[in-house]
Enzyme design. Structure first.
Site, PDB file in Angstrom:
ATOM      1  N   GLY A   1      54.381  51.181  33.303  1.00  0.00           N
ATOM      2  CA  GLY A   1      54.081  50.630  31.997  1.00  0.00           C
ATOM      3  C   GLY A   1      52.751  49.891  32.017  1.00  0.00           C
ATOM      4  O   GLY A   1      52.083  49.792  33.042  1.00  0.00           O
TER       5      GLY A   1
ATOM      6  N   LEU B   1      50.816  46.724  32.314  1.00  0.00           N
ATOM      7  CA  LEU B   1      51.151  45.428  32.898  1.00  0.00           C
ATOM      8  C   LEU B   1      50.449  44.264  32.219  1.00  0.00           C
ATOM      9  O   LEU B   1      50.904  43.131  32.306  1.00  0.00           O
ATOM     10  CB  LEU B   1      50.793  45.435  34.399  1.00  0.00           C
TER      11      LEU B   1
ATOM     12  N   GLY C   1      40.361  45.691  26.450  1.00  0.00           N
ATOM     13  CA  GLY C   1      41.404  46.535  27.021  1.00  0.00           C
ATOM     14  C   GLY C   1      41.191  48.012  26.747  1.00  0.00           C
ATOM     15  O   GLY C   1      42.157  48.775  26.635  1.00  0.00           O
ATOM     16  N   GLU C   2      39.931  48.434  26.670  1.00  0.00           N
ATOM     17  CA  GLU C   2      39.622  49.830  26.332  1.00  0.00           C
ATOM     18  C   GLU C   2      40.224  50.812  27.331  1.00  0.00           C
ATOM     19  O   GLU C   2      40.769  51.848  26.958  1.00  0.00           O
ATOM     20  CB  GLU C   2      38.103  50.016  26.268  1.00  0.00           C
ATOM     21  N   ARG C   3      40.138  50.500  28.637  1.00  0.00           N
ATOM     22  CA  ARG C   3      40.687  51.419  29.640  1.00  0.00           C
ATOM     23  C   ARG C   3      42.192  51.556  29.493  1.00  0.00           C
ATOM     24  O   ARG C   3      42.747  52.658  29.584  1.00  0.00           O
ATOM     25  CB  ARG C   3      40.349  50.942  31.056  1.00  0.00           C
TER      26      ARG C   3
ATOM     27  N   GLU D   1      34.893  40.627  29.742  1.00  0.00           N
ATOM     28  CA  GLU D   1      35.973  41.334  30.449  1.00  0.00           C
ATOM     29  C   GLU D   1      35.381  42.397  31.367  1.00  0.00           C
ATOM     30  O   GLU D   1      35.759  42.519  32.533  1.00  0.00           O
ATOM     31  CB  GLU D   1      36.937  41.984  29.461  1.00  0.00           C
ATOM     32  N   ASN D   2      34.434  43.176  30.859  1.00  0.00           N
ATOM     33  CA  ASN D   2      33.827  44.234  31.658  1.00  0.00           C
ATOM     34  C   ASN D   2      32.943  43.666  32.765  1.00  0.00           C
ATOM     35  O   ASN D   2      32.970  44.145  33.900  1.00  0.00           O
ATOM     36  CB  ASN D   2      32.994  45.159  30.767  1.00  0.00           C
TER      37      ASN D   2
END
Length: 302
Positions: A62, A64, A84-86, A118-119
């Site tokens: 799932g 996480l 959270g693109e990936r 984030e990136n």
């Protein structure tokens, strides 16, 4: 939200205290079809194999870590991805219909900051994407380079060197983006102040497969003599394009393990070697990321 602390104190400063990394944020489940991509996403390319590995992990365990979205203006049930693109792309590959998410009201500038940091702190951007993202953030918030460095957990010199890549001619920037040359090559080219000479040396890098050291030597010769040398001391053997940077492919089983580790832990995780002998490396870009790792491993003080 496990790993959210890895976004770092800089986010909280940039976003003026907005609660994006509470220990127990409200998580909801959204339909994938209701979420549109972030148009300010600084990452322009995603490794297809890495996405497949992450999709396999998501099928087994799932998602996480929830993605972060903001409500779309004028839409009753629409959301725009913030970070959270990936995970979003991999969830689609895994043929999920829903994904855990945190919904926050954020401005366009805040959305850019979240997506970029984030990136940056996951080390997922290539050198040119990072430079363009830093430039966007610098302009969006009117920060000095020193203030920006503090926000993203990098040294001022690292930020300055990254931004300098945007001074290169467009053809060289395109080559860097496409991995035709490395960031080390690009920095060597920046030591040359004549754009025509920069492009001439860049052509030699591509045609002859020059290493970064060889490129630096040619640039140093130009600075001292005003011309590029015809040859370096000793023969320069032609090399396949990008050969100096190519690493042996990770075995499929280890690539899958690496993908699962990267999903579970906020900092970048790299595996090298084979099934018989190798190394797992955890990278962190801030004290907060280090603390998040220690917490995950049960090694926190107290």
């Amino acid at each position: 939200m496990a790993g959210a602390k890895g976004l770092g104190r800089g986010l909280d400063v940039l976003l003026k205290g907005m609660a994006v990394d509470r220990d127990h944020p409200e998580v909801t489940v959204l339909k994938l079809e209701d979420i549109v991509p972030n148009p300010r996403q600084p990452r322009l390319e995603f490794d297809p194999q890495a996405l497949k590995d992450l999709a396999s992990s998501i099928k087994e365990q799932g998602v996480l870590q929830p993605i972060l979205v903001r409500p779309l203006k004028g839409a009753a049930h629409g959301y725009e991805l913030v970070a959270g693109e990936r995970r979003l792309r991999a969830s689609k590959l895994a043929e999920l219909t829903e994904i855990p998410a945190i919904v926050r009201e954020v401005s366009e500038e805040q959305s850019l900051a979240l997506a970029l940091i984030e990136n940056l702190q996951r080390e997922n951007l290539n050198a040119l994407e990072e430079a363009k993202g830093l430039d966007q953030l610098l302009n969006a918030f009117g920060l000095s380079q020193e203030a920006l460095a503090q926000r993203v957990g990098k040294s001022r010199s690292a930020v300055a060197n990254s931004l300098r890549l945007l001074q290169l001619p467009q053809a060289i920037q395109d080559s860097l983006f496409q991995d035709g040359i490395s960031a080390g090559h690009a920095r060597a080219l920046l030591s040359i102040t004549d754009p025509a000479v920069q492009e001439a040396l860049w052509s030699r890098i591509v045609e002859r497969g020059l290493s970064v050291r060889e490129t630096e030597d040619m640039a140093a010769h130009w600075k001292q003599h005003g011309v590029l040398p015809d040859v370096l001391p000793g023969p320069v053997e032609p090399k396949p394009r990008g050969a100096a940077r190519k690493r042996p492919a990770l075995p499929e089983e280890l690539a899958g393990i690496q993908g699962r580790l990267q999903e579970k832990f906020k900092p970048k995780v790299k595996i090298s070697g084979d099934q018989g002998r190798g190394k797992i490396t955890f990278s962190y870009a801030s004290p907060q990321e280090l603390q998040a790792l220690l917490d995950e491993w049960g090694l926190a003080d107290g």
